[in-house]
Design an enzyme around this catalytic site. Structure first.
Site, mmCIF file in Angstrom:
data_model
loop_
_atom_site.group_PDB
_atom_site.id
_atom_site.type_symbol
_atom_site.label_atom_id
_atom_site.label_comp_id
_atom_site.label_asym_id
_atom_site.label_seq_id
_atom_site.Cartn_x
_atom_site.Cartn_y
_atom_site.Cartn_z
ATOM 1 N N LYS A 131 3.515 8.749 9.152
ATOM 2 C CA LYS A 131 3.296 8.115 10.461
ATOM 3 C C LYS A 131 4.261 8.619 11.547
ATOM 4 O O LYS A 131 4.117 9.751 11.976
ATOM 5 C CB LYS A 131 3.290 6.603 10.291
ATOM 6 C CG LYS A 131 2.145 6.218 9.326
ATOM 7 C CD LYS A 131 1.788 4.786 9.202
ATOM 8 C CE LYS A 131 0.501 4.663 8.406
ATOM 9 N NZ LYS A 131 0.548 3.885 7.206
ATOM 10 N N TYR A 152 0.848 -1.186 0.000
ATOM 11 C CA TYR A 152 0.000 0.000 0.000
ATOM 12 C C TYR A 152 0.886 1.238 0.000
ATOM 13 O O TYR A 152 1.826 1.332 0.783
ATOM 14 C CB TYR A 152 -0.893 0.008 1.246
ATOM 15 C CG TYR A 152 -1.838 1.187 1.322
ATOM 16 C CD1 TYR A 152 -2.853 1.342 0.386
ATOM 17 C CD2 TYR A 152 -1.718 2.138 2.325
ATOM 18 C CE1 TYR A 152 -3.723 2.427 0.448
ATOM 19 C CE2 TYR A 152 -2.588 3.224 2.398
ATOM 20 C CZ TYR A 152 -3.587 3.358 1.460
ATOM 21 O OH TYR A 152 -4.450 4.431 1.529
ATOM 22 N N ASP A 209 9.185 2.792 0.258
ATOM 23 C CA ASP A 209 8.090 3.431 0.981
ATOM 24 C C ASP A 209 8.239 3.042 2.447
ATOM 25 O O ASP A 209 7.816 1.968 2.864
ATOM 26 C CB ASP A 209 6.742 2.977 0.410
ATOM 27 C CG ASP A 209 5.580 3.562 1.201
ATOM 28 O OD1 ASP A 209 5.825 4.229 2.215
ATOM 29 O OD2 ASP A 209 4.417 3.343 0.781
#
Ligand SMILES: *Cc1c(COP(=O)(O)O)cnc(C)c1O
Length: 428
Positions: free
Chosen positions: A267, A144, A239
């Protein structure tokens, strides 16, 4: 435990917010029931609108690595807020957090801040395309990278060369530039490169996958990607929105000693405020506006509250590097305990862990990619999820999610969790 007020609040939310939530997984669709509305959180615990206390294994999907309402982060935000909440002009704070990030993460010279992981990944591939003057990207099924169009392509059936959109609204034109590969399968990547010679700008990968459960890279996988990229003039994008500042101070690049060309963050880097970032060596980053031709911008990018929270978080991690070992020890303890009680209760399972990430899969086979992750028994997972909720333990409401271990969790919390899993797995 009762969740009456949460149910009421959800019914009210559904009238004015699609599905009652601002991000789909929160709606509990994969497990049934209605979502829990949070009132506050401190350390390892969530306190909901019904007055229940829950041990939290999601931690806002990753950012709260030191536990909720971590004092230095909260104080930094309060202090900054009093000085004005947004200027749209440069601040010294932006340079301070950028310099710290560049110091902590190997192999990057410059970093640009944005407002989410989605924005970071979206901007990283635009930069890669501009820099290489090529259009196509390779992504891995089950990885993702946020919800921008190019990434909403998943594995259809079998080995397809051209991705097919899996969300309406993603045009066929966009989908054709995203090639799908199998995680942990270098041969598959090699074949894609061969079939699309000189057309691929970048390979984007979660260097430790965390969005199909937790799937560590097999030995040689990331090293192999690095070699393939270098040989073919392709940029390798890590990522690290989930893994950055979590699996090591310098992320997976540091952990496995493989250098990416561009790295994405989110995050943890925002300390719980909306922050993303992407970084690379100077030559690539200088390709961005205003120095270079690739455009990227943001009214609230580098927002002072967000930067203050992120800086306080990174400073804490930079000061106390032993945290990463501490977290890994807790994870290993929890994994061993869960394995012990599931075995005792004759439940079929696989547990994957790395650092502070862990996932429990209800299938006996090793989980190494999207296909094997999808084999888990979802009916068992639903019982597991709701059983734990009744015990006052909150794990993600989907079998495809990683749990996050935080510094705030105590060994008593872990023991309580293991005992609860013992009780719950007797009811399967
Ligand atoms: C969460 C996540 C994203 C998206 O970040 P948002 O802040 O939700 O947009 C991208 N990549 C990975 C690996 C993630 O875990």
């Amino acid at each position: 435990m009762l969740y009456q007020r949460s149910s009421q609040l959800f019914a009210e939310a559904e009238k004015v917010i699609p599905g009652g939530v601002n991000s789909p997984v929160r709606a509990f669709r994969a497990v049934g029931g209605t979502p829990i509305f949070v009132k506050s959180a401190k350390g390892a615990y969530l306190y909901d609108e019904d007055g229940n206390r829950l041990i939290d294994y999601i931690n806002s999907w990753g950012p709260m690595i030191l536990g909720h309402a971590y004092e230095p982060v909260v104080q930094a935000v309060i202090d900054k807020a009093k000085l004005g909440t947004s200027f749209g002009m440069p601040t010294a704070l932006e340079t301070e957090i950028a310099a710290l990030a560049v110091k902590m993460v190997p192999n990057i010279d410059k970093i640009r801040f944005v407002n989410s992981g989605t924005e970071a990944c979206m901007s990283a591939i635009r930069l890669a395309r501009g820099f290489t003057k090529k259009d196509k990207i390779v992504k891995f099924a089950g990885c993702y990278h946020g919800h921008s169009d190019s990434f909403l392509i998943q594995a259809g059936s079998g080995a397809i060369t051209f991705g097919s959109p899996n969300s309406p609204g993603v045009t066929a034109g966009t989908a054709k530039d995203t090639l799908l590969a199998k995680y942990n399968d270098l041969e598959n990547v090699r074949a894609l490169i061969e079939a699309n010679k000189d057309e691929i700008a970048a390979i984007i990968v979660e260097p430790v996958a965390g969005n199909m459960g937790c799937i560590p890279p097999q030995k040689g996988f990331l090293e192999g990607l690095r070699t393939l990229c270098t040989e073919n003039g392709i940029l390798l994008i890590f990522d690290e929105v989930m893994t950055g500042f979590r699996l090591a101070a310098g992320g997976v690049q540091e952990l496995v000693q493989v250098n990416a060309d561009i790295v994405c963050f989110g995050k943890v880097i925002g300390g719980g405020l909306p922050v993303g970032a992407f970084a690379a060596r100077e030559e690539i980053m200088n390709y961005l506006a205003p120095l270079g031709p690739v455009y990227q911008a943001g009214t609230l990018s580098g927002n002072p509250l967000a930067m203050a929270a992120g800086l306080a978080m990174l400073q804490a991690l930079d000061r106390d590097r032993s945290i990463f070992t501490r977290l890994a020890e807790k994870t290993a303890y929890l994994a061993a305990g869960i394995a012990r009680v599931l075995e005792a209760n004759q439940v079929t399972f696989t547990i994957n862990t790395i650092g502070s990430m862990i996932s429990v899969h209800f299938d006996a086979e090793p989980v190494v990619d999207f296909q094997t992750a999808a084999k888990g028994d979802n009916e068992t997972f639903k019982k597991f999820f709701h059983g734990l909720l009744q015990e006052g333990i909150y794990i993600a409401p989907s079998a495809y999610e990683t749990w996050f271990i935080t510094d705030a969790l105590t060994y008593e919390d872990l023991d309580f969790t293991i005992e609860a899993i013992d009780r719950v797995s007797k009811t399967f």
